[in-house]
Design an enzyme around this catalytic site. Structure first.
Site, PDB file in Angstrom:
ATOM      1  N   GLU A  48     -30.993 -33.474  10.494  1.00 30.30           N
ATOM      2  CA  GLU A  48     -31.713 -34.753  10.379  1.00 30.30           C
ATOM      3  C   GLU A  48     -31.072 -35.858  11.212  1.00 30.30           C
ATOM      4  OE1 GLU A  48     -32.754 -32.452   6.643  1.00 30.30           O
ATOM      5  OE2 GLU A  48     -30.885 -32.915   7.719  1.00 30.30           O
ATOM      6  N   PHE A 110     -34.598 -32.660  -8.532  1.00 30.04           N
ATOM      7  CA  PHE A 110     -34.082 -31.910  -7.399  1.00 30.04           C
ATOM      8  C   PHE A 110     -34.321 -32.678  -6.102  1.00 30.04           C
ATOM      9  CE2 PHE A 110     -34.900 -28.681  -4.035  1.00 30.04           C
ATOM     10  CZ  PHE A 110     -33.609 -28.166  -3.947  1.00 30.04           C
ATOM     11  N   GLN A 111     -33.252 -32.836  -5.329  1.00 27.97           N
ATOM     12  CA  GLN A 111     -33.257 -33.551  -4.043  1.00 27.97           C
ATOM     13  C   GLN A 111     -33.741 -34.991  -4.174  1.00 27.97           C
ATOM     14  OE1 GLN A 111     -35.186 -31.114  -0.999  1.00 27.97           O
ATOM     15  NE2 GLN A 111     -33.249 -30.100  -0.586  1.00 27.97           N
ATOM     16  N   LYS A 160     -43.935 -37.951  -2.984  1.00 31.03           N
ATOM     17  CA  LYS A 160     -44.817 -36.817  -2.682  1.00 31.03           C
ATOM     18  C   LYS A 160     -46.216 -36.998  -3.267  1.00 31.03           C
ATOM     19  CE  LYS A 160     -44.775 -31.763  -2.554  1.00 31.03           C
ATOM     20  NZ  LYS A 160     -43.987 -30.538  -2.872  1.00 31.03           N
ATOM     21  N   MET A 468     -10.445 -39.840  24.326  1.00 28.94           N
ATOM     22  CA  MET A 468     -10.202 -41.261  24.113  1.00 28.94           C
ATOM     23  C   MET A 468      -9.180 -41.483  23.007  1.00 28.94           C
ATOM     24  SD  MET A 468     -10.882 -44.215  25.337  1.00 28.94           S
ATOM     25  CE  MET A 468     -12.479 -44.423  26.123  1.00 28.94           C
TER      26      MET A 468
END
Length: 553
Positions: A48, A110-111, A160, A468
């Site tokens: 993502e 969930f999630q 949803k 760096m």
């Protein structure tokens, strides 16, 4: 329409044709509706964070908002780094985040995660959609807010059940953002006019805001009429042609000697589309000690935040510059320009000699630069290679140099190059310059490159570690190197495993041969360049020092 269908219908009306993201349970209605939307590509990244960076590169290269879709919970939390990167660099994004059905919010379903609240510090605006009839209006507003004023990322949370519900009334309401014509007061006009007419050592200091607002032609017109040298920030590269006689190059921590000394000696600084970042100013109390500073800024939060200008003009560059234009006189600053030319002659950018059998990074990037044209887009990741590219790969046009500036997000480059390539299809090559350490932050996106045959050229400057960080350890921490050495894969073999053309260069002869062969490569390609693991990028102003205290090498 369902809420999901309305999302894509509205975005399609606004001109969107490409969406980046990763599917998941909480956004399946959106994914299903997307599959049935004509002329809308869904580029599925492997992570993502990469989806957000790809949308960022798409927006930066194409000039319109990028759109990304991620699912709830970890999908949304993985997007936070991309949002912060876009927020810092003023990139217009619309990020659609799924959420569990409204009846489950707050139950630790969930999630489920409160991504809306987590994202508040790193977005320009956010919406929680609770009614399906609001979907069209909110999507349209989100797209416009992302690109208006100072651009930035916005987040839209879509439960949803809202995605699946059907509208009770057709069509979104049109959104009109409030706006008033910009005006210059008589006092502001008098002060501005007095500053530009009295100045003997003026400097134009321009940044990413000039690129984002599309006003680069005004900058060149002012520079040539007023005979004023121009220096750019890292984000402003391309806002003024780097090969122009009035170009000073980049200023700041790794800026050119001439740019930094010009700012310190100037009696007038016209600061346009900049935010006086600490990597630019050096020690604040010694920044431009002799100059009147005029700052044009659209974002109220950036006014008087770090440097207190003598005149702040509050407005969008697109509205301000045409009005100021009549106050910028024709002028000659021959003595000042001669001083600058002398600095440039006596303190040029140096291409160090590498140890026997190694390539100098600066020399390698100059060889690459010689093969590019003005239509090509250079994307970098973050690290030493980023600063070398800023110095040794000059660009002449806006949106031709894309990098993570304010956030310095390692792993930005590869997905951003994917997005940039899709935005600029058919209008020039996209070349990614990455370090071996930064490339591995999102190395899995080679699979995305291969799946969609994105014709990006990946140039990996391989010094076997985090260069760096090692440079700072060597200069400021007693050469105590810790946590910087990397055991790397064979990048060429890895590219070939994904079906990507791969080649390597360990000498200038091999590099020139590889660069000669690259244009004939159809589709993506990776070139690994072996560079000296001990090489440092100069010039450099140590942190906390004045711009005039530059280490040249």
């Amino acid at each position: 329409m369902t809420g999901a269908e309305r999302v894509w219908h509205t975005l399609r009306e606004l001109g969107l044709h490409t969406v980046f993201g990763v599917p998941g349970g909480a956004v399946l209605p959106l994914v299903d509706a997307l599959s049935q939307t004509e002329d809308m590509a869904f580029i599925v990244t492997r992570h993502e964070s990469a989806a957000i960076h790809a949308a960022d590169g798409f927006a930066r290269a194409g000039g319109t908002p990028g759109v990304a879709l991620v699912t709830s919970g970890p999908g949304g939390t993985n997007a936070l780094t991309g949002l912060m990167t876009a927020m810092t660099d003023s990139t217009p994004l619309v990020v659609l985040v799924g959420q569990v059905p409204t009846g489950l919010i707050g139950t630790d379903a969930f999630q489920e995660a409160d991504v809306f609240t987590m994202a508040l510090p790193v977005v320009k605006h956010s919406w929680k959609v609770s009614e399906v009839d609001e979907v069209g209006r909110i999507i349209r507003a989100a797209y416009r807010v992302a690109s208006s004023g100072r651009p930035g990322p916005v987040l839209v949370e879509l439960p949803k059940d809202v995605q699946m519900a059907e509208e009770s009334r057709p069509g979104p309401e049109k959104v009109q953002l409030p706006s008033e014509p910009w005006r210059l007061s008589p006092l502001e006009a008098a002060r501005f006019s007095a500053y530009v007419r009295r100045a003997r050592r003026p400097v134009l200091y321009v940044g990413g805001g000039v690129v984002a607002s599309g006003v680069a032609p005004w900058i060149q017109a002012w520079a040539e009429r007023y005979q004023v040298p121009v220096t750019t920030t890292l984000m402003g590269i391309g806002a003024f042609p780097a090969n122009h006689p009035l170009s000073l190059g980049m200023l700041g921590m790794h800026g050119t000697f001439a740019a930094n000394h010009a700012v310190q000696a100037a009696d007038l600084i016209l600061a346009l589309g900049v935010r006086f970042d600490d990597r630019v100013t050096g020690r604040i109390d010694s920044f431009a000690p002799h100059a009147h500073i005029v700052h044009v800024e659209v974002d109220a939060s950036e006014r008087n935040k770090i440097v207190t200008p003598h005149l702040t003009l509050k407005g969008d560059l697109r509205e301000v510059l045409p009005i100021l234009d009549r106050l910028v006189p024709e002028a000659l600053h021959d003595e000042w320009l001669e001083t600058i030319r002398q600095w440039q002659t006596e303190h040029p950018l140096k291409v160090p000699e590498a140890p026997s059998g190694r390539l100098s990074t600066a020399a390698a990037l100059r060889a690459l630069s010689n093969r590019l044209n003005d239509q090509d887009v250079v994307v970098t990741d973050v690290g030493q290679h980023q600063m070398w590219a800023a110095l040794f790969v000059p660009r002449a046009k806006p949106r031709s140099f894309i990098t993570s500036g304010g956030a310095g997000t390692m792993g930005y480059g590869l997905p951003a190059a994917i997005g940039a390539s899709l935005a600029r299809a058919g209008t020039g090559r996209v070349v990614l310059i990455a370090g071996d350490g930064s490339l591995q932050m999102n190395l899995q996106e080679l699979a995305t490159v291969a799946q969609y045959q994105v014709p990006v050229t990946i140039v990996v400057m391989n010094n076997g570690g985090h260069g760096m960080v090692r440079q700072w350890q060597d200069l400021f921490h007693g050469r105590r190197r810790h946590g910087v050495a990397l055991t790397n894969p064979d990048f060429v073999d890895l590219a070939r495993v994904f079906g990507i053309a791969g080649m390597t260069a360990t000498s200038m002869e091999e590099l020139e041969a590889a660069l000669e062969a690259l244009p004939a490569t159809q589709g993506p390609a990776l070139l690994e360049v072996a560079i000296d693991p001990n090489e440092m990028v100069f010039p450099m102003v140590p942190s906390g020092k004045s711009l005039s205290e530059v280490i040249e090498g």
